[in-house]
Design an enzyme around this catalytic site. Structure first.
Site, PDB file in Angstrom:
ATOM      1  CE1 TYR A 245       1.978  -3.773  10.176  1.00  9.75           C
ATOM      2  CE2 TYR A 245      -0.200  -3.754   9.169  1.00  9.75           C
ATOM      3  CZ  TYR A 245       0.662  -3.359  10.176  1.00  9.75           C
ATOM      4  OH  TYR A 245       0.202  -2.550  11.179  1.00  9.75           O
TER       5      TYR A 245
ATOM      6  CG  LEU B 104      11.603   8.766  16.980  1.00  5.78           C
ATOM      7  CD1 LEU B 104      12.906   9.264  16.374  1.00  5.78           C
ATOM      8  CD2 LEU B 104      11.041   9.784  17.955  1.00  5.78           C
TER       9      LEU B 104
END
Ligand code: NAI
Ligand code: AKB
Length: 375
Positions: free
Chosen positions: A195, A64
């Site tokens: 990340y 999503l």
């Protein structure tokens, strides 16, 4: 390599389709799996994961976010609506919920994830769940859990159930000591964000599972992705999406990067096309398991000028976010994707200037729409 002119077609496309929110509904799933992890030390999974005459049965994790819904749409067109399951820990918007199968899946819940793979006879897994660069720096423990522990769960389940596994990496997998212009596939990778570290880890673990267990692992390093009908998830390149939304909604845009910050970027349609293509590529064509892909490269100033061609009244100001700026300054400026082009025929669509007449027609339609919104 990419210059600002190359952005034209993507800009037109983005401005045309800009808009879209997120409504919601919920599908809880019981967690009933109980058996332990089972990646045998001598396991080998070199066979193809589905009969060539069948469509793959697909699961998308973290579906999503900015990219997952578009990926599901593309894959459903190709493989059939019911063969592609979107999953996430958030509630889907109504239109997403009604567009095809959706299921709750937390990638940190190993048993639940395995249950979904088994019960739905999944053969291909696209692992999109992640915390992006800026939100990752704001919550390192969560980024470590989702991006590293979550990846371990996915790798084990993929190996155990003989899945073809796609995991996206990023320009953020490089750091200040990498060559930046251009950045090749193989070079020093010392990123300075959680990340980036987690994505280098994903590349290496996926490749290790491939060589050690025969896992059919495939990975593309995406540039910053620009899209109009989905919101960015908290990255350094988000400005290049936000500018379209703000241009249409308010006619004003405040950029959180310096005007001359050059980063590799790609229109979402190209990104999703590449993702499907590398998953469909014959294994023997792949000389590597992790590839850079590239399309264009621009600065905020260049993008703003391009958008202003369509919306001349757009006002752009700069209020630099030091965290994002430091990240951007350590990332590639241009990406060398010659290996992807050679091995599996990668070619981006969004960089060629449109025929003049088409552009003029397009722009006038666009301006009419924009004026209507702004008035
Ligand atoms: N959007 C971009 O510019 C780029 C994206 N990528 C990669 O592509 C993938 C998809 O990116 P986006 O859609 O932009 O990310 P996003 O941040 O928009 O979406 C990530 C999704 O992961 C979900 N998630 C978080 N924790 C989860 C958990 N525990 N279990 C299951 N789902 C969880 C979130 O709810 C969210 O919907 C990511 O892996 C990202 O690193 C790589 C380079 C560029
Ligand atoms: C380039 C990416 O990986 C992402 N959009 C981010 O900015 O963190």
């Amino acid at each position: 390599m990419p210059i600002v002119k190359n952005v034209s077609r993507a800009v037109s496309q983005l401005l045309q389709s800009s808009g879209c929110g997120c409504g919601i509904s919920i599908v809880p799933v019981r967690c009933i799996g109980v058996s332990p992890r089972q990646v045998a030390s001598d396991a080998s999974f070199h066979s193809v994961s589905f009969s060539e005459s069948d469509h793959p049965r697909v699961l998308i994790t973290g579906g999503l976010g900015q990219l997952g819904v578009g990926l599901a749409k593309l894959l459903r067109k190709r493989f059939g609506k019911n063969n592609v399951i979107l999953s996430d820990i958030r509630k889907p918007a109504d239109h997403v919920f009604h567009s095809g199968p959706f299921i709750y899946s937390d990638i940190l819940d190993y048993k639940n994830l395995r249950e979904i793979v088994v019960n739905n006879r999944i053969t291909w897994l696209f692992h999109y769940s992640a915390l992006l660069s800026a939100v990752g720096e704001a919550n390192v423990p969560l980024a470590r859990a989702v991006n590293i522990t979550g990846l371990h769960n996915v790798l084990d389940i993929a190996a155990e159930h003989n899945l073809r596994l796609f995991v996206p990496s990023t320009i953020g997998a490089f750091g200040p000591t990498s060559p930046r212009d251009p950045t090749p596939d193989l070079c020093i990778q010392r990123p300075r964000t959680i990340y980036g570290v987690s994505k280098v880890h994903a590349e290496l673990m996926g490749e290790y599972y491939h060589y050690r267990y025969g896992l059919d692992f495939r990975c593309l390093r995406y540039p910053g992705i620009i899209s109009a009908d989905s919101q960015p998830g908290g990255g350094t390149t988000d400005y290049a999406v936000q500018i379209f939304h703000d241009a249409i909604k308010t006619g004003k845009f405040q950029c959180n990067l310096k005007p001359d910050t050059r980063l590799p970027m790609m229109y979402i349609d190209d990104c999703l096309k590449a993702t499907l293509e590398v998953m469909e590529a014959p294994a023997e064509a792949l000389t590597m398991r992790t590839y850079n892909i590239s399309a264009m490269s621009f600065t905020p100033e260049e993008l703003a000028q391009e958008v202003q061609k369509h919306i001349p009244e757009l006002q752009v100001t700069y209020n630099v976010d030091e965290v994002r700026q430091a990240i951007a300054d350590s990332w590639p400026m241009n990406f060398d994707d010659s290996n992807a082009r050679r091995d599996w025929g990668w070619k981006h669509d969004y960089d060629l200037p449109e025929q003049e007449i088409q552009e003029l027609l397009h722009v006038s339609k666009l301006q009419a729409g924009v004026v209507a919104i702004l008035v």
